[in-house]
Design an enzyme around this catalytic site. Structure first.
Site, mmCIF file in Angstrom:
data_model
loop_
_atom_site.group_PDB
_atom_site.id
_atom_site.type_symbol
_atom_site.label_atom_id
_atom_site.label_comp_id
_atom_site.label_asym_id
_atom_site.label_seq_id
_atom_site.Cartn_x
_atom_site.Cartn_y
_atom_site.Cartn_z
ATOM 1 N N GLY A 13 53.173 1.637 13.875
ATOM 2 C CA GLY A 13 53.899 1.025 14.997
ATOM 3 C C GLY A 13 53.398 1.519 16.338
ATOM 4 O O GLY A 13 52.552 2.417 16.413
ATOM 5 N N ALA A 14 53.930 0.916 17.411
ATOM 6 C CA ALA A 14 53.491 1.289 18.764
ATOM 7 C C ALA A 14 53.717 2.775 19.007
ATOM 8 O O ALA A 14 52.849 3.471 19.547
ATOM 9 C CB ALA A 14 54.241 0.458 19.801
ATOM 10 N N ARG A 100 71.860 9.561 16.910
ATOM 11 C CA ARG A 100 71.965 10.186 18.234
ATOM 12 C C ARG A 100 73.372 10.631 18.606
ATOM 13 O O ARG A 100 73.544 11.638 19.276
ATOM 14 C CB ARG A 100 71.436 9.221 19.303
ATOM 15 C CG ARG A 100 69.928 9.091 19.303
ATOM 16 C CD ARG A 100 69.477 8.198 20.448
ATOM 17 N NE ARG A 100 68.078 7.825 20.288
ATOM 18 C CZ ARG A 100 67.569 6.637 20.628
ATOM 19 N NH1 ARG A 100 68.352 5.705 21.161
ATOM 20 N NH2 ARG A 100 66.295 6.380 20.458
ATOM 21 N N CYS A 129 64.316 5.882 25.346
ATOM 22 C CA CYS A 129 63.294 6.003 26.388
ATOM 23 C C CYS A 129 63.861 6.003 27.805
ATOM 24 O O CYS A 129 63.522 6.864 28.624
ATOM 25 C CB CYS A 129 62.283 4.872 26.240
ATOM 26 S SG CYS A 129 63.030 3.262 25.885
ATOM 27 N N GLN A 156 62.131 -2.374 32.495
ATOM 28 C CA GLN A 156 61.618 -1.878 31.219
ATOM 29 C C GLN A 156 60.457 -2.702 30.658
ATOM 30 O O GLN A 156 60.464 -3.924 30.726
ATOM 31 C CB GLN A 156 62.774 -1.799 30.212
ATOM 32 C CG GLN A 156 63.829 -0.800 30.661
ATOM 33 C CD GLN A 156 64.941 -0.551 29.665
ATOM 34 O OE1 GLN A 156 66.087 -0.472 30.046
ATOM 35 N NE2 GLN A 156 64.602 -0.414 28.389
ATOM 36 N N HIS A 243 58.198 2.276 31.738
ATOM 37 C CA HIS A 243 59.483 1.879 32.316
ATOM 38 C C HIS A 243 59.603 2.443 33.734
ATOM 39 O O HIS A 243 59.165 3.570 33.997
ATOM 40 C CB HIS A 243 60.643 2.488 31.521
ATOM 41 C CG HIS A 243 60.894 1.869 30.183
ATOM 42 N ND1 HIS A 243 60.185 0.804 29.691
ATOM 43 C CD2 HIS A 243 61.823 2.180 29.243
ATOM 44 C CE1 HIS A 243 60.664 0.484 28.486
ATOM 45 N NE2 HIS A 243 61.651 1.305 28.186
#
Lengths: 334, 334
Positions: A13-14, A100, A129, A156, A243
């Site tokens: 993935g990225a 989280r 992020c 973003q 961002h």
């Protein structure tokens, strides 16, 4: 002490690609790097420190012998395989939102609350992020003069929605320029030369989307101060991987732009880019590929006559400090 | 009464083209349309209501017989030729910032202060795009419950810097996608998949740029209320022709999102686009070509426990309501 075995879950993935890069560039001490991804990617290879590593399909036995597992394959994968990795003896650093808000899971920005890592019970969460990018510069200010309120408007990048969204932005823009039709499939709205309110689900009760509420709740947890009043407007702009955020920050006591600059000049993970003369301020193009959060437009908020408010404009690489770099920094604390 | 002779100064510019379009689409009553531009464009033609009109080079005699002159060729042209047009008997509607803060010049948004037109002494100023786009929805709220403070973060399109900037965004993006180098000449920073703080001059005394201070001072003048505390962060995003703005608005008394929606539902020039279920809110792609300002993300600001603050996200066509349409609406009031 033997060097740890490190696994990346979601290696293709990225963020996964950047995790591998960060481990290499920071010369993270490890005895083995295991790359895990979906069955679709299994058998392909990725290069780490000049050596080819074959990607393995993620399954229940993937974590045998793993000491540190860096997860970045979405919340549902984390929920299923995170506990499996912990059971196998690994410490999980999870980039998803799955854990989280779990009171047993530390939520860590190394420049802010590194000590929280010690309280982990197997899982440490990497914040969202937008939160990380705001908090790296806000924390050293908060320490000197408590932040009572902040209002964020975000700009973003596509990368926050993954590699496919970045590609959709490129392809949709190419089609637009060629006058060809293009139907988005990754993001819900046209992206070429357009912008839209963040596509996270909106809570009909208060009108805020999940991305905005992450910023509120994650800040409270990371700063250990749930009395800070926070509101955000999160917007996706046609930018690839950094961002930006316009921040209006209110402090307990009066504060000046000069004081803010003094504090930020020596703050870890922050680079001041604030050249009024040249009209040069933080930009995604400069933040991309950088570990630091760029901070500029540091000025007294003229809408608050009490002198307690400051406005800032920040930019940070969503894939690096907003995700992969922060996760690797957490792993370094272990 | 004879129909007026109307002149457009800067007819070939991004706003000039839209002025002509607006006059045609709104069937503005006129006996003659005179198109004025630089010597470079003289002799070329533009089509109005199916007829070709030859562009004339702007000079001191251009305004003979002109009743209404719509200026959109930059502040320095307005400063020189505005008074000449007035002397020739024309009423000037000026789209530049040259006269906006002149106490003898009304600054008008027809939905807000149409009566101010009557006080003109030859020149009426059209406000800055970002100001108009914010004020159309804020005015009906202000009338019901005075606005005491607002904070704006803008997402401004290339069109605000003219047709050449729009072309630079397209060309720079095309080059980026083809992996070719590109050096911007119109705007000071790379624009492809990037954004930057508005390129207007920054005042070193307070850190705000001229675009941001326009929003403050023009609001004070148009609303006739210089006690409203305003601060803005103005940012150029890679969008072609519609500005968006994230607004945090504080009122004198508590106010609810439902009240705001009720007021805006019947407000002139406003269209509510606020579909929480479908995650559908104002976007530049929908605002482009529209006269209305799109308003959505209407929610109680959770960072203000007094219940007096609302957050909104708005989008409006910079070339239409932000410039040409507003100017033509002013001319209609004459």
């Amino acid at each position: 002490m033997a060097l740890p075995v490190v696994a990346i879950v979601g290696a293709t993935g990225a963020v996964g690609v950047e995790l591998l890069e960060c481990l290499e560039q920071r010369d993270f001490p490890l005895s083995e790097l295991r790359l895990l991804a979906s069955a679709r990617s299994a058998g392909k290879t990725m290069t780490f420190k000049g050596k080819e590593i074959t990607i393995q399909a993620l399954d229940e036995n993937s974590f045998d012998g793993v000491n540190i597992a860096l997860f970045s394959a979405g919340g549902s994968i984390s929920k299923v395989y995170g506990p499996i990795a912990v059971k196998a003896g690994a410490v999980v650093v999870d980039n998803s939102s799955a854990f989280r808000q779990d009171p047993n899971v530390p939520l860590v920005v190394p420049e802010v609350n590194p000590e929280a890592v010690k309280q982990h019970q197997g899982i440490i969460a990497n914040p969202n992020c937008s939160t990380i990018i705001a908090l790296v510069p806000l924390w050293p200010l908060h320490v000197k003069n408590r932040i009572t309120r902040f209002i964020a408007a975000t700009y973003q990048a596509a990368s926050g929605a993954g590699a496919a969204a970045m590609e959709e932005l490129r392809e949709g823009t190419r089609a637009y320029l060629e006058g060809k039709p293009f139907t988005p499939t990754v993001l819900p709205h046209p992206y070429a030369f357009n912008l839209f309110s963040h596509n996270a689900k909106v809570d009909p009760a208060n009108g805020y989307n999940e991305e905005e509420m992450k910023m509120v709740k994650e800040t409270w947890k990371i700063f250990g101060d749930a009395d800070i009043r926070i509101s955000a407007t999160c917007v996706r702009v046609p930018v690839l991987r950094a961002h930006s955020e316009a921040l209006t920050v209110e402090f307990e006591r009066p504060i000046t732009p000069a004081e803010v600059k003094d504090i930020l000049a020596t703050a870890p993970g922050v680079r001041i880019v604030d050249d009024v003369e040249k009209n040069y301020f933080p930009m995604p193009v400069d933040a991309s590929g950088q570990g630091d959060i760029l901070v500029g437009r540091i000025r007294q908020d003229i809408s608050d006559p009490s002198g307690r408010s400051i406005q800032l404009f920040v930019a940070g690489d969503q894939l690096l400090k907003g995700a992969a770099l922060n996760a690797v920094q957490i792993a370094e604390l272990l």
